[in-house]
Design a protein around this motif. Sequence first.
Motif, PDB file in Angstrom:
ATOM      1  N   SER A 235       0.829  -1.214   0.000  1.00  0.00           N
ATOM      2  CA  SER A 235       0.000   0.000   0.000  1.00  0.00           C
ATOM      3  C   SER A 235       0.859   1.257   0.000  1.00  0.00           C
ATOM      4  N   ALA A 236       2.149   1.126   0.327  1.00  0.00           N
ATOM      5  CA  ALA A 236       3.048   2.282   0.293  1.00  0.00           C
ATOM      6  C   ALA A 236       3.221   2.815  -1.121  1.00  0.00           C
ATOM      7  N   HIS A 237       2.970   1.962  -2.116  1.00  0.00           N
ATOM      8  CA  HIS A 237       3.109   2.403  -3.509  1.00  0.00           C
ATOM      9  C   HIS A 237       1.844   3.066  -4.044  1.00  0.00           C
ATOM     10  N   ALA A 238       0.761   3.018  -3.285  1.00  0.00           N
ATOM     11  CA  ALA A 238      -0.534   3.477  -3.783  1.00  0.00           C
ATOM     12  C   ALA A 238      -0.522   4.933  -4.262  1.00  0.00           C
ATOM     13  N   PRO A 239       0.075   5.883  -3.515  1.00  0.00           N
ATOM     14  CA  PRO A 239       0.028   7.273  -3.995  1.00  0.00           C
ATOM     15  C   PRO A 239       0.655   7.448  -5.379  1.00  0.00           C
ATOM     16  N   GLN A 240       1.772   6.749  -5.628  1.00  0.00           N
ATOM     17  CA  GLN A 240       2.419   6.875  -6.931  1.00  0.00           C
ATOM     18  C   GLN A 240       1.611   6.170  -8.027  1.00  0.00           C
ATOM     19  N   ILE A 241       1.013   5.015  -7.714  1.00  0.00           N
ATOM     20  CA  ILE A 241       0.173   4.316  -8.690  1.00  0.00           C
ATOM     21  C   ILE A 241      -0.974   5.222  -9.117  1.00  0.00           C
ATOM     22  N   ILE A 242      -1.630   5.837  -8.137  1.00  0.00           N
ATOM     23  CA  ILE A 242      -2.750   6.728  -8.434  1.00  0.00           C
ATOM     24  C   ILE A 242      -2.272   7.952  -9.209  1.00  0.00           C
ATOM     25  N   ARG A 243      -1.126   8.489  -8.807  1.00  0.00           N
ATOM     26  CA  ARG A 243      -0.606   9.674  -9.497  1.00  0.00           C
ATOM     27  C   ARG A 243      -0.273   9.369 -10.951  1.00  0.00           C
ATOM     28  N   CYS A 244       0.231   8.174 -11.237  1.00  0.00           N
ATOM     29  CA  CYS A 244       0.533   7.799 -12.617  1.00  0.00           C
ATOM     30  C   CYS A 244      -0.736   7.793 -13.466  1.00  0.00           C
ATOM     31  N   ILE A 245      -1.805   7.228 -12.913  1.00  0.00           N
ATOM     32  CA  ILE A 245      -3.070   7.199 -13.647  1.00  0.00           C
ATOM     33  C   ILE A 245      -3.578   8.622 -13.865  1.00  0.00           C
ATOM     34  N   GLU A 246      -3.558   9.427 -12.817  1.00  0.00           N
ATOM     35  CA  GLU A 246      -4.027  10.812 -12.934  1.00  0.00           C
ATOM     36  C   GLU A 246      -3.203  11.590 -13.959  1.00  0.00           C
ATOM     37  N   THR A 247      -1.903  11.364 -13.966  1.00  0.00           N
ATOM     38  CA  THR A 247      -1.039  12.050 -14.925  1.00  0.00           C
ATOM     39  C   THR A 247      -1.373  11.641 -16.353  1.00  0.00           C
ATOM     40  N   GLY A 248      -1.549  10.334 -16.586  1.00  0.00           N
ATOM     41  CA  GLY A 248      -1.906   9.862 -17.912  1.00  0.00           C
ATOM     42  C   GLY A 248      -3.232  10.405 -18.382  1.00  0.00           C
ATOM     43  N   VAL A 249      -4.220  10.443 -17.488  1.00  0.00           N
ATOM     44  CA  VAL A 249      -5.529  10.992 -17.841  1.00  0.00           C
ATOM     45  C   VAL A 249      -5.410  12.468 -18.180  1.00  0.00           C
ATOM     46  N   GLY A 250      -4.667  13.210 -17.369  1.00  0.00           N
ATOM     47  CA  GLY A 250      -4.497  14.631 -17.645  1.00  0.00           C
ATOM     48  C   GLY A 250      -3.855  14.890 -18.999  1.00  0.00           C
ATOM     49  N   LEU A 251      -2.848  14.107 -19.325  1.00  0.00           N
ATOM     50  CA  LEU A 251      -2.202  14.252 -20.632  1.00  0.00           C
ATOM     51  C   LEU A 251      -3.182  13.962 -21.768  1.00  0.00           C
ATOM     52  N   ALA A 252      -4.016  12.931 -21.589  1.00  0.00           N
ATOM     53  CA  ALA A 252      -4.976  12.578 -22.632  1.00  0.00           C
ATOM     54  C   ALA A 252      -6.077  13.624 -22.760  1.00  0.00           C
ATOM     55  N   LEU A 253      -6.581  14.122 -21.632  1.00  0.00           N
ATOM     56  CA  LEU A 253      -7.635  15.135 -21.682  1.00  0.00           C
ATOM     57  C   LEU A 253      -7.153  16.418 -22.351  1.00  0.00           C
TER      58      LEU A 253
END
Length: 333
Positions: free
Chosen positions: A88-106
């Motif tokens: 679960s220590a990796h969760a913030p970065q996993i979520i941030r990667c998804i958010e970053t990818g979505v932002g780039l696509a939007l």
Amino acid sequence: MKTDTLALSVGDPAGVGPEIIAKAWAALRESGPVFMAVGDLQSLAAAGGGVKVRPVTGPAEAAQVFPEALPVLDVPLQSPVVAGKPSSAHAPQIIRCIETGVGLALSGAVAGLVTAPIAKAPLYEAGFKFPGHTEFLAELTAPVPFEGARGPVMMLTAGDLRATLVTIHQSVGSVPSSLSVPRIVEAGLVTAQAIKTDFGIAAPRLAVAALNPHAGEGGALGREEIETIIPAVEILRARGVDARGPAPADSLFHADARATYDAVLCMYHDQALIPVKMLDFWGGVNVTLGLPIVRTSPDHGTGFDIAGRGIARPDSLIAAIRLAAEIAARRNA
């Protein structure tokens, strides 16, 4: 859209994601499609089996780097990765990667988003409040309704089969009470529109699967077809969708049947996933319909049991990258 480059979120770094991303780059470096990994540079380098990785600042630089090295938009992890051991220590970065990818696509900075697998349990432990990837992406992208219907709708593809789902990750026992006329109609409308825009078929034919054996046998084996699925099909047809059914699921997936439709609307998870994986176990793709961005994913999980052993196959990820590029090109056209 200003670029053909795709973003690829790394998913859970303790799974097979970093390994199959490196293998996908090795397979596609000369032919494309071009993609930029969004994730921890060090874990990608460690799992890559000697593949060159290079940090980049964005999609334009990634396109220049791609023939020579795997371009990575670095999202550093704050704790070490042990292959096969999710944390679960990796969760913030996993979520941030998804958010970053979505932002780039939007923003149009990338043509679409491909997501490597995530594991839900470590994210839940860290407070993640969404059932999975798809629901999180819907929250981030705010899908725009089409004719009153709103995505996301999950589609699985394998060869010439495109199967969409009315219900997804829930028990078989809960499916009948979860089905409703509006829910089936919404999934059918989103599917039909996506077949036009994302797959380039001007007049899509939609098969609708029955829930019960023999399509309920006139009510003797269940009344869901009579009370819910048939009325939904009638509404879809009234709204201009060439929808047919409900048809018994045991006769919907052989080659001759598949030639009669462009997509099949399935009532529950295994009704779609079993034929998809029978047709192409290694190369199936998960596509999210009804989003304002292009999103695909490999049709498998994190593979913690084989992570770090160098044996994970990248077939499904490669197929997902290629399909994302194809859909992006159609939307752009």
